[in-house]
Design a protein around this motif. Structure first.
Motif, mmCIF file in Angstrom:
data_model
loop_
_atom_site.group_PDB
_atom_site.id
_atom_site.type_symbol
_atom_site.label_atom_id
_atom_site.label_comp_id
_atom_site.label_asym_id
_atom_site.label_seq_id
_atom_site.Cartn_x
_atom_site.Cartn_y
_atom_site.Cartn_z
ATOM 1 N N HIS A 66 -87.741 -8.084 35.523
ATOM 2 C CA HIS A 66 -89.169 -8.079 35.805
ATOM 3 C C HIS A 66 -89.364 -8.060 37.320
ATOM 4 O O HIS A 66 -88.620 -8.716 38.049
ATOM 5 C CB HIS A 66 -89.860 -9.311 35.218
ATOM 6 C CG HIS A 66 -89.655 -9.480 33.745
ATOM 7 N ND1 HIS A 66 -90.443 -8.846 32.810
ATOM 8 C CD2 HIS A 66 -88.746 -10.213 33.048
ATOM 9 C CE1 HIS A 66 -90.034 -9.183 31.596
ATOM 10 N NE2 HIS A 66 -89.000 -10.000 31.710
ATOM 11 N N GLY A 110 -89.471 0.186 31.002
ATOM 12 C CA GLY A 110 -90.830 -0.026 30.530
ATOM 13 C C GLY A 110 -91.719 1.169 30.806
ATOM 14 O O GLY A 110 -91.344 2.103 31.512
ATOM 15 N N ASP A 167 -92.789 -7.262 27.602
ATOM 16 C CA ASP A 167 -93.040 -5.949 28.178
ATOM 17 C C ASP A 167 -94.418 -5.798 28.787
ATOM 18 O O ASP A 167 -94.687 -4.781 29.429
ATOM 19 C CB ASP A 167 -92.754 -4.830 27.161
ATOM 20 C CG ASP A 167 -93.626 -4.918 25.915
ATOM 21 O OD1 ASP A 167 -93.544 -3.987 25.099
ATOM 22 O OD2 ASP A 167 -94.372 -5.908 25.761
ATOM 23 N N TYR A 168 -95.290 -6.770 28.601
ATOM 24 C CA TYR A 168 -96.581 -6.781 29.274
ATOM 25 C C TYR A 168 -96.955 -8.219 29.597
ATOM 26 O O TYR A 168 -96.649 -9.146 28.838
ATOM 27 C CB TYR A 168 -97.673 -6.129 28.416
ATOM 28 C CG TYR A 168 -97.546 -4.626 28.361
ATOM 29 C CD1 TYR A 168 -96.843 -4.012 27.330
ATOM 30 C CD2 TYR A 168 -98.102 -3.825 29.357
ATOM 31 C CE1 TYR A 168 -96.697 -2.635 27.281
ATOM 32 C CE2 TYR A 168 -97.963 -2.444 29.320
ATOM 33 C CZ TYR A 168 -97.260 -1.855 28.294
ATOM 34 O OH TYR A 168 -97.112 -0.503 28.249
ATOM 35 N N TRP A 169 -97.647 -8.363 30.730
ATOM 36 C CA TRP A 169 -98.055 -9.676 31.228
ATOM 37 C C TRP A 169 -99.552 -9.674 31.513
ATOM 38 O O TRP A 169 -100.118 -8.655 31.912
ATOM 39 C CB TRP A 169 -97.332 -9.987 32.533
ATOM 40 C CG TRP A 169 -95.843 -10.089 32.446
ATOM 41 C CD1 TRP A 169 -94.944 -9.062 32.312
ATOM 42 C CD2 TRP A 169 -95.073 -11.285 32.529
ATOM 43 N NE1 TRP A 169 -93.661 -9.561 32.303
ATOM 44 C CE2 TRP A 169 -93.708 -10.925 32.433
ATOM 45 C CE3 TRP A 169 -95.396 -12.639 32.684
ATOM 46 C CZ2 TRP A 169 -92.673 -11.863 32.495
ATOM 47 C CZ3 TRP A 169 -94.375 -13.571 32.741
ATOM 48 C CH2 TRP A 169 -93.022 -13.182 32.648
ATOM 49 N N GLY A 170 -100.162 -10.830 31.356
ATOM 50 C CA GLY A 170 -101.533 -10.992 31.810
ATOM 51 C C GLY A 170 -101.582 -11.166 33.310
ATOM 52 O O GLY A 170 -100.547 -11.185 33.990
ATOM 53 N N GLN A 171 -102.785 -11.315 33.835
ATOM 54 C CA GLN A 171 -102.959 -11.449 35.288
ATOM 55 C C GLN A 171 -102.769 -12.882 35.752
ATOM 56 O O GLN A 171 -102.641 -13.127 36.959
ATOM 57 C CB GLN A 171 -104.345 -10.929 35.697
ATOM 58 C CG GLN A 171 -105.486 -11.935 35.594
ATOM 59 C CD GLN A 171 -105.868 -12.289 34.154
ATOM 60 O OE1 GLN A 171 -105.469 -11.616 33.207
ATOM 61 N NE2 GLN A 171 -106.670 -13.331 33.999
ATOM 62 N N LYS A 203 -99.202 -10.623 42.995
ATOM 63 C CA LYS A 203 -99.478 -9.970 41.723
ATOM 64 C C LYS A 203 -98.730 -10.669 40.593
ATOM 65 O O LYS A 203 -97.815 -11.464 40.827
ATOM 66 C CB LYS A 203 -99.060 -8.497 41.771
ATOM 67 C CG LYS A 203 -99.934 -7.627 42.656
ATOM 68 C CD LYS A 203 -99.601 -6.165 42.459
ATOM 69 C CE LYS A 203 -100.550 -5.278 43.232
ATOM 70 N NZ LYS A 203 -100.257 -3.831 43.010
ATOM 71 N N GLY A 204 -99.110 -10.353 39.360
ATOM 72 C CA GLY A 204 -98.395 -10.840 38.205
ATOM 73 C C GLY A 204 -97.118 -10.051 37.982
ATOM 74 O O GLY A 204 -96.924 -8.979 38.563
ATOM 75 N N PRO A 205 -96.225 -10.569 37.156
ATOM 76 C CA PRO A 205 -94.978 -9.848 36.881
ATOM 77 C C PRO A 205 -95.220 -8.543 36.132
ATOM 78 O O PRO A 205 -96.234 -8.377 35.454
ATOM 79 C CB PRO A 205 -94.184 -10.838 36.020
ATOM 80 C CG PRO A 205 -94.813 -12.172 36.250
ATOM 81 C CD PRO A 205 -96.266 -11.890 36.502
ATOM 82 N N ARG A 206 -94.246 -7.653 36.254
ATOM 83 C CA ARG A 206 -94.261 -6.386 35.528
ATOM 84 C C ARG A 206 -92.867 -6.134 34.972
ATOM 85 O O ARG A 206 -91.871 -6.268 35.707
ATOM 86 C CB ARG A 206 -94.658 -5.231 36.466
ATOM 87 C CG ARG A 206 -94.628 -3.856 35.801
ATOM 88 C CD ARG A 206 -95.126 -2.748 36.702
ATOM 89 N NE ARG A 206 -94.243 -2.440 37.809
ATOM 90 C CZ ARG A 206 -94.145 -1.239 38.386
ATOM 91 N NH1 ARG A 206 -94.863 -0.227 37.919
ATOM 92 N NH2 ARG A 206 -93.344 -1.042 39.414
ATOM 93 N N PHE A 207 -92.820 -5.776 33.711
ATOM 94 C CA PHE A 207 -91.546 -5.499 33.053
ATOM 95 C C PHE A 207 -90.962 -4.202 33.575
ATOM 96 O O PHE A 207 -91.638 -3.167 33.632
ATOM 97 C CB PHE A 207 -91.762 -5.403 31.540
ATOM 98 C CG PHE A 207 -90.582 -4.880 30.764
ATOM 99 C CD1 PHE A 207 -90.651 -3.666 30.103
ATOM 100 C CD2 PHE A 207 -89.411 -5.614 30.690
ATOM 101 C CE1 PHE A 207 -89.574 -3.185 29.375
ATOM 102 C CE2 PHE A 207 -88.319 -5.144 29.969
ATOM 103 C CZ PHE A 207 -88.407 -3.921 29.304
ATOM 104 N N LEU A 208 -89.689 -4.231 33.962
ATOM 105 C CA LEU A 208 -88.999 -3.035 34.417
ATOM 106 C C LEU A 208 -88.128 -2.421 33.329
ATOM 107 O O LEU A 208 -88.240 -1.230 33.034
ATOM 108 C CB LEU A 208 -88.114 -3.365 35.628
ATOM 109 C CG LEU A 208 -88.831 -3.768 36.908
ATOM 110 C CD1 LEU A 208 -87.814 -4.130 37.972
ATOM 111 C CD2 LEU A 208 -89.754 -2.653 37.393
ATOM 112 N N TYR A 253 -99.161 -17.493 32.740
ATOM 113 C CA TYR A 253 -99.237 -16.113 32.283
ATOM 114 C C TYR A 253 -99.023 -16.039 30.773
ATOM 115 O O TYR A 253 -98.129 -16.702 30.226
ATOM 116 C CB TYR A 253 -98.142 -15.271 32.940
ATOM 117 C CG TYR A 253 -98.270 -15.104 34.431
ATOM 118 C CD1 TYR A 253 -97.519 -15.875 35.309
ATOM 119 C CD2 TYR A 253 -99.130 -14.152 34.972
ATOM 120 C CE1 TYR A 253 -97.612 -15.716 36.675
ATOM 121 C CE2 TYR A 253 -99.232 -13.981 36.345
ATOM 122 C CZ TYR A 253 -98.481 -14.775 37.182
ATOM 123 O OH TYR A 253 -98.582 -14.608 38.550
#
Lengths: 120, 111
Positions: free
Chosen positions: B36, B59, A108-112, B42-47, A95
Motif C-alpha cells: 500500500h 490494483g 483494495d480500497y480505503w476511505g479518506q 493522503k489516505g492509503p492506496r492499494f498497489l 480508516y
C-alpha cells in the motif's frame, strides 16, 4: 466507482464512547470482508478489527479487544465500529478498508479517514 | 508470531528505479503480502498483492512501473522510472485467519 465514507469521529474524554460508520458504495458490500485500520499522528498503519461478509465472524487486535465492537448492516451497505472505554492511545485517524476478497485478508480500497481524538 | 519487517527509509533519484523490501517472520515465508502507498497527507492506496511464487496483481489504475517479486521470505516492490509523486510511505501487509498485520512502513524519498 468504489467509495467508502467514514463518519462519526470527534473529540472526547478518556473513558468515553463513540461509534464510527462507513458508508460503502460502488461494489457489492455484502460480498466483501471489511476492516478498520487506524493511524496515530506521524505513525504507521495499525489494523484494528475485521468482519466477515455476513458479520458472523469478527476479529480484533489485542489493543482493542473487549473495548471495540465491529459490525455491519448489509441492507444499508454500512460498516460500524463501536468504541468504548476510550484511551488517549486510541487517538488516531481511522480508516475503513474494503477487503479485496470475501475473506477480507487484504484491502483494495480505503476511505479518506476520520479523526478520533481522546483527551482530557 | 506473524510479523512483517521493513526498512524505515529509502531514497533514489528521479527517473531511476528502487526496490523496497518486506520480510516475513520465520515460519511464514510462504505467505502472500499486499503493498500500500500513502502519499503525504493522503489516505492509503492499494498497489498490489505479491504471492509467494512472485506473481503479483496490481490494483485498479496502478501503472506497470510498479511491480512485485519474491525471494524466500522477502517480498519486493520495485518502482521504475521514479516520479516525484512516488515520494510516499509504503506499507506491506500480510494476514492470518483472524489477524491482519502491517509493517512499519518505508519512507521513500525521490532525490
Amino acid at each position: 466507482e468504489v467509495q467508502l465514507l467514514e463518519s462519526g469521529g470527534g473529540l472526547l474524554q478518556p473513558g468515553g464512547s463513540l461509534r464510527l460508520s462507513c458508508a460503502a458504495s460502488g461494489f457489492t458490500f455484502s460480498s466483501c470482508g471489511m476492516s478498520w485500520v487506524r493511524q496515530a499522528l506521524g505513525k504507521g498503519l495499525e489494523w484494528v478489527s475485521g468482519i466477515s461478509t455476513s458479520g458472523g465472524s469478527t476479529y480484533y487486535a489485542d489493543s482493542v479487544r473487549g473495548r471495540f465492537t465491529i459490525s455491519r448492516d448489509n441492507s444499508k451497505n454500512t460498516l460500524y465500529l463501536q468504541m468504548n472505554s476510550l484511551r488517549a492511545e486510541d487517538t488516531a485517524v481511522y480508516y475503513c478498508a474494503k477487503g479485496a476478497t470475501r475473506d477480507g485478508y487484504y484491502f483494495d480500497y480505503w476511505g479518506q479517514g476520520i479523526l478520533v481524538a481522546v483527551s482530557s | 508470531q506473524l510479523v512483517v519487517t521493513q526498512s524505515p527509509s529509502a531514497s533514489a533519484s528521479l527517473g531511476a528505479s528502487v526496490k523496497l523490501t518486506c520480510t516475513l517472520s520465520s515460519g511464514h515465508s510462504d505467505y502472500a503480502i499486499a503493498w500500500h502507498q500513502q502519499q503525504p497527507e493522503k489516505g492509503p492506496r492499494f498497489l498490489m498483492k505479491v504471492n509467494s511464487d512472485g506473481s503479483h496483481n496490481r490494483g485498479d489504475g496502478i501503472p506497470d512501473r510498479f511491480s512485485g517479486s519474491t525471494s524466500g521470505a522477502e517480498r519486493y516492490l520495485t518502482i521504475s522510472r521514479l516520479q516525484s509523486e512516488d515520494e510516499a510511505d509504503y506499507y506491506c501487509q500480510t494476514w492470518g485467519t483472524a489477524i491482519r498485520v502491517f509493517g512499519g512502513g518505508t519512507k521513500l524519498t525521490v532525490l
